[in-house]
Design an enzyme around this catalytic site. Structure first.
Site, PDB file in Angstrom:
ATOM      1  N   SER A 143      -7.308 -43.598 118.426  1.00 26.44           N
ATOM      2  CA  SER A 143      -7.645 -43.369 117.013  1.00 26.44           C
ATOM      3  C   SER A 143      -7.972 -41.897 116.869  1.00 26.44           C
ATOM      4  O   SER A 143      -8.338 -41.239 117.853  1.00 26.44           O
ATOM      5  CB  SER A 143      -8.886 -44.189 116.638  1.00 26.44           C
ATOM      6  OG  SER A 143      -9.367 -43.809 115.353  1.00 26.44           O
ATOM      7  N   TYR A 156     -17.982 -46.599 117.684  1.00 29.09           N
ATOM      8  CA  TYR A 156     -16.515 -46.555 117.624  1.00 29.09           C
ATOM      9  C   TYR A 156     -16.035 -45.203 118.154  1.00 29.09           C
ATOM     10  O   TYR A 156     -15.143 -45.133 118.987  1.00 29.09           O
ATOM     11  CB  TYR A 156     -16.030 -46.795 116.193  1.00 29.09           C
ATOM     12  CG  TYR A 156     -14.520 -46.988 116.082  1.00 29.09           C
ATOM     13  CD1 TYR A 156     -13.865 -47.959 116.832  1.00 29.09           C
ATOM     14  CD2 TYR A 156     -13.750 -46.209 115.219  1.00 29.09           C
ATOM     15  CE1 TYR A 156     -12.483 -48.139 116.739  1.00 29.09           C
ATOM     16  CE2 TYR A 156     -12.378 -46.383 115.105  1.00 29.09           C
ATOM     17  CZ  TYR A 156     -11.751 -47.354 115.871  1.00 29.09           C
ATOM     18  OH  TYR A 156     -10.380 -47.533 115.780  1.00 29.09           O
TER      19      TYR A 156
HETATM   20  P1  NDP Z   1      -6.580 -55.608 113.678  1.00 32.71           P
HETATM   21  O1  NDP Z   1      -8.006 -56.021 113.596  1.00 32.71           O
HETATM   22  O2  NDP Z   1      -5.618 -56.091 112.654  1.00 32.71           O
HETATM   23  O3  NDP Z   1      -5.978 -55.991 115.097  1.00 32.71           O
HETATM   24  C1  NDP Z   1      -6.720 -56.032 116.277  1.00 32.71           C
HETATM   25  C2  NDP Z   1      -5.948 -56.910 117.238  1.00 32.71           C
HETATM   26  O4  NDP Z   1      -6.609 -56.909 118.502  1.00 32.71           O
HETATM   27  C3  NDP Z   1      -5.875 -58.355 116.773  1.00 32.71           C
HETATM   28  O5  NDP Z   1      -4.567 -58.828 117.020  1.00 32.71           O
HETATM   29  C4  NDP Z   1      -6.877 -59.064 117.655  1.00 32.71           C
HETATM   30  O6  NDP Z   1      -6.415 -60.401 117.836  1.00 32.71           O
HETATM   31  C5  NDP Z   1      -6.744 -58.251 118.934  1.00 32.71           C
HETATM   32  N1  NDP Z   1      -7.926 -58.329 119.778  1.00 32.71           N
HETATM   33  C6  NDP Z   1      -9.200 -58.018 119.444  1.00 32.71           C
HETATM   34  N2  NDP Z   1     -10.009 -58.249 120.475  1.00 32.71           N
HETATM   35  C7  NDP Z   1      -9.215 -58.712 121.485  1.00 32.71           C
HETATM   36  C8  NDP Z   1      -9.471 -59.143 122.803  1.00 32.71           C
HETATM   37  N3  NDP Z   1     -10.713 -59.141 123.303  1.00 32.71           N
HETATM   38  N4  NDP Z   1      -8.435 -59.554 123.565  1.00 32.71           N
HETATM   39  C9  NDP Z   1      -7.185 -59.556 123.069  1.00 32.71           C
HETATM   40  N5  NDP Z   1      -6.879 -59.171 121.823  1.00 32.71           N
HETATM   41  C10 NDP Z   1      -7.896 -58.754 121.048  1.00 32.71           C
HETATM   42  O7  NDP Z   1      -6.614 -54.008 113.729  1.00 32.71           O
HETATM   43  P2  NDP Z   1      -5.475 -52.902 113.635  1.00 32.71           P
HETATM   44  O8  NDP Z   1      -4.136 -53.485 113.797  1.00 32.71           O
HETATM   45  O9  NDP Z   1      -5.780 -52.093 112.448  1.00 32.71           O
HETATM   46  O10 NDP Z   1      -5.870 -52.023 114.920  1.00 32.71           O
HETATM   47  C11 NDP Z   1      -5.166 -52.076 116.140  1.00 32.71           C
HETATM   48  C12 NDP Z   1      -5.643 -50.932 117.026  1.00 32.71           C
HETATM   49  O11 NDP Z   1      -5.497 -49.706 116.317  1.00 32.71           O
HETATM   50  C13 NDP Z   1      -7.100 -51.005 117.449  1.00 32.71           C
HETATM   51  O12 NDP Z   1      -7.231 -50.544 118.769  1.00 32.71           O
HETATM   52  C14 NDP Z   1      -7.789 -50.048 116.479  1.00 32.71           C
HETATM   53  O13 NDP Z   1      -8.983 -49.525 117.019  1.00 32.71           O
HETATM   54  C15 NDP Z   1      -6.712 -48.998 116.336  1.00 32.71           C
HETATM   55  N6  NDP Z   1      -6.802 -48.205 115.115  1.00 32.71           N
HETATM   56  C16 NDP Z   1      -6.833 -48.784 113.869  1.00 32.71           C
HETATM   57  C17 NDP Z   1      -6.938 -48.004 112.737  1.00 32.71           C
HETATM   58  C18 NDP Z   1      -7.034 -48.579 111.357  1.00 32.71           C
HETATM   59  O14 NDP Z   1      -7.425 -47.834 110.427  1.00 32.71           O
HETATM   60  N7  NDP Z   1      -6.688 -49.839 111.131  1.00 32.71           N
HETATM   61  C19 NDP Z   1      -7.004 -46.543 112.838  1.00 32.71           C
HETATM   62  C20 NDP Z   1      -6.920 -46.039 114.175  1.00 32.71           C
HETATM   63  C21 NDP Z   1      -6.817 -46.845 115.262  1.00 32.71           C
HETATM   64  P3  NDP Z   1      -7.299 -61.670 118.208  1.00 32.71           P
HETATM   65  O15 NDP Z   1      -8.508 -61.632 117.328  1.00 32.71           O
HETATM   66  O16 NDP Z   1      -6.361 -62.805 117.928  1.00 32.71           O
HETATM   67  O17 NDP Z   1      -7.592 -61.512 119.664  1.00 32.71           O
END
Ligand code: NDP
Length: 262
Positions: A143, A156
């Site tokens: 990020s 974060y």
């Molecule tokens: P989402 O919350 O939509 O997606 C997060 C995903 O991670 C979900 O599919 C969730 O699925 C999975 N996840 C969470 N915890 C676990 C775990 N312990 N084991 C396996 N899977 C896990 O967020 P985004 O798509 O927006 O973000 C994706 C990535 O991008 C993250 O790393 C976030 O920090 C990063 N990011 C996002 C930004 C934003 O503004 N949205 C900006 C910059 C970076 P499930 O709950 O089914 O496990």
């Protein structure tokens, strides 16, 4: 040879968009997350393989490693699972939130790298067996919060800075191997769940993050950057890709309202 990629955090947002795009480009995809039903829906839609695993649980990652190793070579890993919990000062932030962020963003990524590097090495060797070069890829979605501090970014920021450091160290340690280490650092991405999770389910507060911002990034934009970086010629390593909406100059500087010349 059809190439194969593991994408974590595939049940929503950036991860699901990345699975869809890799599938459209002809890759075999193993889609990983905790919510199996969502993965099964995505698998039915795209032809990806669903694999339920929590990247913070050793046994789950060991089972994934076994699955990958018993089903063929691996050419890419996308460490995308992660998230933010809370928007609080260092003084008042909850230790539980910090713990969850370190567990998933830092230790989850470390666990996946340790588990799948042997399979990636085999994939790289298989790619190179024909004599035309090539290799394998480890892509990690950090990020801009891993590069620039902002007030109340607290845990974060700390966890994403640590994830960035992990990636930088890994690149040094893998130097000399045909494995690219790529960091994708997005700014504001309007995904359905990220901010809702950050604010403990408060949809109104989550929606307000994006209100009146002209053109926040969407999951497909980040998926494009991920797949593009992997599909470049094998000698080109996009070490670090930072992408932000035009309306965002820094994590703490997002312009609301229409963009206009001055
Ligand atoms: P989402 O919350 O939509 O997606 C997060 C995903 O991670 C979900 O599919 C969730 O699925 C999975 N996840 C969470 N915890 C676990 C775990 N312990 N084991 C396996 N899977 C896990 O967020 P985004 O798509 O927006 O973000 C994706 C990535 O991008 C993250 O790393 C976030 O920090 C990063 N990011 C996002 C930004 C934003 O503004 N949205 C900006 C910059 C970076 P499930 O709950 O089914 O496990």
């Amino acid at each position: 040879m059809t190439k194969r990629v593991v994408v974590t955090g595939a049940s929503s947002g950036i991860g699901a968009a990345t699975v869809r795009l890799f599938r459209r480009r002809g890759w075999d995809v193993i889609a990983v997350a905790r919510r199996e039903e969502r993965l099964l829906d995505l698998a039915a839609e795209t032809g990806a393989t669903a694999f339920r695993a929590d990247v913070t649980v050793d046994a789950d990652v060991a089972a994934l490693r076994e699955h990958v190793e018993s089903t063929g070579p691996l050419h890419a890993l996308v460490n995308n699972a992660g998230g933010a919990f809370g928007l609080d000062s260092v003084e008042s932030g909850s230790i539980d939130d910090w713990q969850r962020m370190f567990d998933v963003n830092v230790l989850g990524t470390k666990r996946m790298v340790s588990a799948l590097l042997p399979a990636l090495r085999r994939g790289a060797d298989a790619e190179r067996a024909g004599g035309d070069g090539g290799g394998a890829d480890i892509v990690t979605v950090t990020s801009i919060a891993g590069h620039v501090a902002y007030e109340n970014g607290g845990g974060y920021n700390a966890s994403k800075f640590a994830e960035h450091a992990l990636v930088a160290v890994l690149r040094l340690e893998l130097a000399g191997e045909p494995i690219r280490v790529i960091e994708i650092a997005p700014g504001m991405v309007h995904t359905e769940e990220f901010s809702v999770n950050r604010f403990g389910g408060d949809q109104g507060r989550a929606d307000a993050v994006y209100t009146d911002v002209e053109g926040p990034l969407v999951a497909d934009d980040v998926a494009e950057a991920i797949v593009h970086s992997v599909e470049l010629p094998a000698h080109v390593n996009l070490d670090l890709v930072t992408l932000k909406p035009v309306a965002q100059a820094a994590p703490h500087k997002v312009v609301k309202g229409p963009l206009q010349t001055r």
